[in-house]
Design an enzyme around this catalytic site. Structure first.
Site, PDB file in Angstrom:
ATOM      1  N   VAL A 152      -2.890  13.692  -1.410  1.00 19.45           N
ATOM      2  CA  VAL A 152      -2.973  12.261  -0.157  1.00 19.45           C
ATOM      3  C   VAL A 152      -2.161  11.368  -1.762  1.00 19.45           C
ATOM      4  O   VAL A 152      -2.921  11.023  -2.219  1.00 19.45           O
ATOM      5  CB  VAL A 152      -4.462  12.213   0.490  1.00 19.45           C
ATOM      6  CG1 VAL A 152      -4.168  10.665   0.799  1.00 19.45           C
ATOM      7  CG2 VAL A 152      -5.052  13.777   1.047  1.00 19.45           C
ATOM      8  N   CYS A 153      -1.519  10.454  -0.486  1.00 20.26           N
ATOM      9  CA  CYS A 153      -1.036   9.125  -1.233  1.00 20.26           C
ATOM     10  C   CYS A 153      -1.094   8.013  -0.018  1.00 20.26           C
ATOM     11  O   CYS A 153      -2.201   8.644   0.667  1.00 20.26           O
ATOM     12  CB  CYS A 153      -0.033   9.489  -2.327  1.00 20.26           C
ATOM     13  SG  CYS A 153       1.373   9.485  -0.927  1.00 20.26           S
ATOM     14  N   TYR A 154      -0.963   6.935  -0.420  1.00 18.89           N
ATOM     15  CA  TYR A 154      -1.037   5.788   0.603  1.00 18.89           C
ATOM     16  C   TYR A 154       0.129   6.245   2.258  1.00 18.89           C
ATOM     17  O   TYR A 154      -0.603   6.469   3.024  1.00 18.89           O
ATOM     18  CB  TYR A 154       0.080   4.472   0.201  1.00 18.89           C
ATOM     19  CG  TYR A 154      -0.245   4.330  -1.033  1.00 18.89           C
ATOM     20  CD1 TYR A 154      -1.849   3.540  -1.106  1.00 18.89           C
ATOM     21  CD2 TYR A 154      -0.166   4.202  -2.346  1.00 18.89           C
ATOM     22  CE1 TYR A 154      -2.260   2.858  -2.627  1.00 18.89           C
ATOM     23  CE2 TYR A 154      -0.808   3.479  -3.809  1.00 18.89           C
ATOM     24  CZ  TYR A 154      -1.841   3.456  -3.545  1.00 18.89           C
ATOM     25  OH  TYR A 154      -2.938   2.844  -4.512  1.00 18.89           O
TER      26      TYR A 154
END
EC number: 2.8.1.1
Length: 110
Positions: free
Chosen positions: A64-66
């Protein structure tokens, strides 16, 4: 063993998480502290080696990132490191938070 990762929607990521997948958040520590997927683990360039050393390489891994962009590069890296079942969350934490606001937590990385 797959040599590529899969991009998945929040609904698929949630199902994987509920079935025991490891969720890793690669955003900066401040963003993680302000909000992250419940049960996710924050990792960065300093902690990734220890994470990989202790991880089950055959267990599903959701990155998961932004917004789902940086997580694709990280997912490809995890494949190169020997993980066999890797996913990148499309839309990242921002989309997750809009779809599943009750499945988010705040606080520092453990």
């Amino acid at each position: 063993m797959s040599d590529t990762f899969q991009r998945i929607a929040p609904e698929q990521a949630r199902q994987l998480r509920e079935n025991g997948a490891q969720v890793v958040d690669i955003r900066d520590p401040q963003s993680y502290a302000l909000g992250h997927i419940s049960g996710s683990r924050h990792i960065d360039n300093h902690s990734v080696v220890d994470f990989i050393a202790a991880a089950d390489l055959d267990a599903p891994l959701v990155v998961v990132c932004y917004h789902g962009n940086s997580s694709q590069s990280a997912a490809a890296y995890f494949i190169q490191q020997g993980f066999s079942d890797v996913y990148s969350l499309d839309g990242g934490f921002e989309l997750w938070r809009s779809v599943y606001p009750a499945d988010t937590s705040t606080g520092e990385a453990e």
